[in-house]
Design an enzyme around this catalytic site. Structure first.
Site: not given
Length: 486
Positions: A129, A187, A191
């Site tokens: 990421s 994640h 986000e």
């Protein structure tokens, strides 16, 4: 000719930038791309004069690598990864390592790990990421898969990963088979939630307070100096301050129709499979879906009526309400992470992963899209209590949410009164209220289920695990369903 430390397949922008990053850390990298002209363009362009070896066949690539061979795939997720694995296997020897650095779905990584290991090889599925800039300067890297592969790839991955203040790399072993890609998926779901919450704060400031992009730019820039400090708040300030060629804010000219690549949806499906209330990320995904119905919404806006937003109050009241929005955003963000961590805990139990929750927060501290100072507090919470069931009951987060809740409720109420949709912010508040409520109306729901389907229920005056059925109409008899699923 000296051999390369690692090979990389897939020279799109993320792949190229990772290669440049690896080479800058002292590693020799061999590169291959299915369209071989990209190899030539790269080694004669950005890679010229650097320790990068161009390969035009997979045999050339594998022959150029030190043993055990380490080959990272930066290619499109799905069937292309399976095809590449099958094509690579004949060129590899026992103990060689394949690393999938794409956004693969974690069940695929579980399957691929077992398949590759059955061939005597090792497999890693790793989330990466940070976008293009992160790949070049230091991303957050979340590896999982064949545990035996970690010592061989650790020096490379930790060297290229982002570092936090004390020099710790934002890369650590996550767990077995699909654990790395699962954590990356969560994640991405968080986000989605963070972005939606910021958009809702923007929406209520724009439509209720009538603020211009320039005014909001100053607010977000100020917020970024405090407890909301994060990459997404930072770039929001940059976006709001960006002018088009005519000097007007570019953001006001962008079509309000959001896209998505599917990782948020995967997170919600995983939550449904695990029975975890991931309500905020769910609303963030559905908000993108609703935004995509642009033509339908435009038509509906001329048919359906609601309140016209109007803020009543002087400049002092306006400033106070902006502070309410900041606190509501922060409290909602806490809920988003609390839900995401609850999902990871449930999945770890299902799949037998030994996840380091504080370590995951550390990996997200730098390089990735959701990086923020906030994550350091999550690491501290799990360091103090590794068995923490929900972030909301950790002392730091309990104090913050309780201190923000009056502001949170005022923002939610004003939004409802003025017809401004804040789905993520309000569902976060509902989750908080539901989670802190010792008794919910599910007793009535269980009675309904038993009435129409004989699904049985438990009683508060009997031991847990003892089930009852009532013949509610006098015509149903005593036969009960055997299905009882929570």
């Amino acid at each position: 000719m000296s051999k390369a430390d690692i090979g990389l397949i897939g020279l799109a922008v993320m792949g190229e930038n990772l290669v440049m990053n690896m080479e800058s850390k002292g590693f020799t990298v061999a590169v291959y791309n299915r369209t071989t002209q990209k190899v030539t363009d790269f080694i004669e362009g950005r890679g010229k004069g650097k320790n990068i070896i161009g390969a035009y066949t997979l045999k050339e690539l594998t022959d150029s690598l030190k043993s055990p061979r380490k080959i990272m795939l930066m290619i499109k997720a799905g069937k292309p990864v399976d095809d590449m694995i099958d094509t690579l296997i004949p060129y590899l020897d026992k103990g060689d390592i394949i690393i999938d650095g794409g956004n693969s779905h974690f069940p695929d990584t579980i399957r691929r790990t077992a398949y590759v290991e059955s061939k005597g090889l090792l497999y890693i599925g790793t989330g990466v990421s940070g976008g293009e800039e992160g790949a070049l300067k230091g991303p957050s890297i979340m590896p999982g898969g064949s545990t035996a592969a970690w010592p061989a790839v650790k020096p490379v991955l930790q060297a290229v990963a982002a570092k936090v203040e004390d020099g710790s790399p934002c890369c650590e072993w996550v767990g077995e088979n699909g654990a790395g890609h699962f954590v990356k998926m969560v994640h991405n779901g968080i986000e989605y939630g963070d972005m939606q919450l910021i958009c809702e704060a923007y929406h209520i400031m724009k439509d209720l307070l009538g603020m211009s992009a320039g005014e909001m730019q100053k607010i977000f820039a100020e917020w970024n100096k405090g407890e909301l400090n994060s990459y997404l708040i930072e770039i929001t300030a940059d976006i709001l301050g960006y002018k088009d060629k005519d000097g007007k804010p570019l953001v006001d000219k962008i079509l309000d129709k959001a896209g998505q690549k599917g990782t948020g949806k995967w997170t919600c499906i995983a939550a449904l499979d695990e029975g975890i209330p991931l309500t905020l990320i769910g609303e963030a995904v559905f908000s993108r879906c609703l935004s995509a119905m642009k033509d339908e919404r435009v038509k509906a806006s001329s048919i359906l009526n609601g309140p016209v937003p109007a803020f009543t109050g002087d400049s002092k009241a306006r400033e106070a309400f902006i502070e309410d929005i900041r606190k509501a955003l922060y409290a909602s963000k806490i809920v988003s992470y609390a839900q995401g961590y609850t999902l990871m805990r449930a999945a770890a139990k299902t799949y037998g992963w030994n996840l380091n929750y504080g370590g995951i927060a550390l990996m997200w501290r730098g390089g990735c899209i959701i990086r923020s100072v906030f994550l350091g507090k999550i690491k501290e919470a799990f360091d103090k209590d590794p068995g923490l069931t929900n972030l909301l009951i950790a002392p730091f987060f309990k104090e913050k949410v309780e201190a923000a809740q009056e502001s949170w409720r005022r923002v939610a109420a004003r939004a409802v009164e003025n017809g401004i949709p804040l789905p993520a912010l309000t569902t976060a508040l509902c989750y908080f209220d539901g989670y802190r409520n010792a008794r919910l109306p599910a007793n009535l729901l269980q009675a309904q289920r038993d009435y129409f389907g004989a699904h049985t229920y438990e009683r508060i005056d009997s031991p847990r695990g003892e089930f009852f059925h009532t013949d509610w109409t006098g015509e149903g008899g005593a036969t009960a369903s055997t299905a009882y699923i929570v």
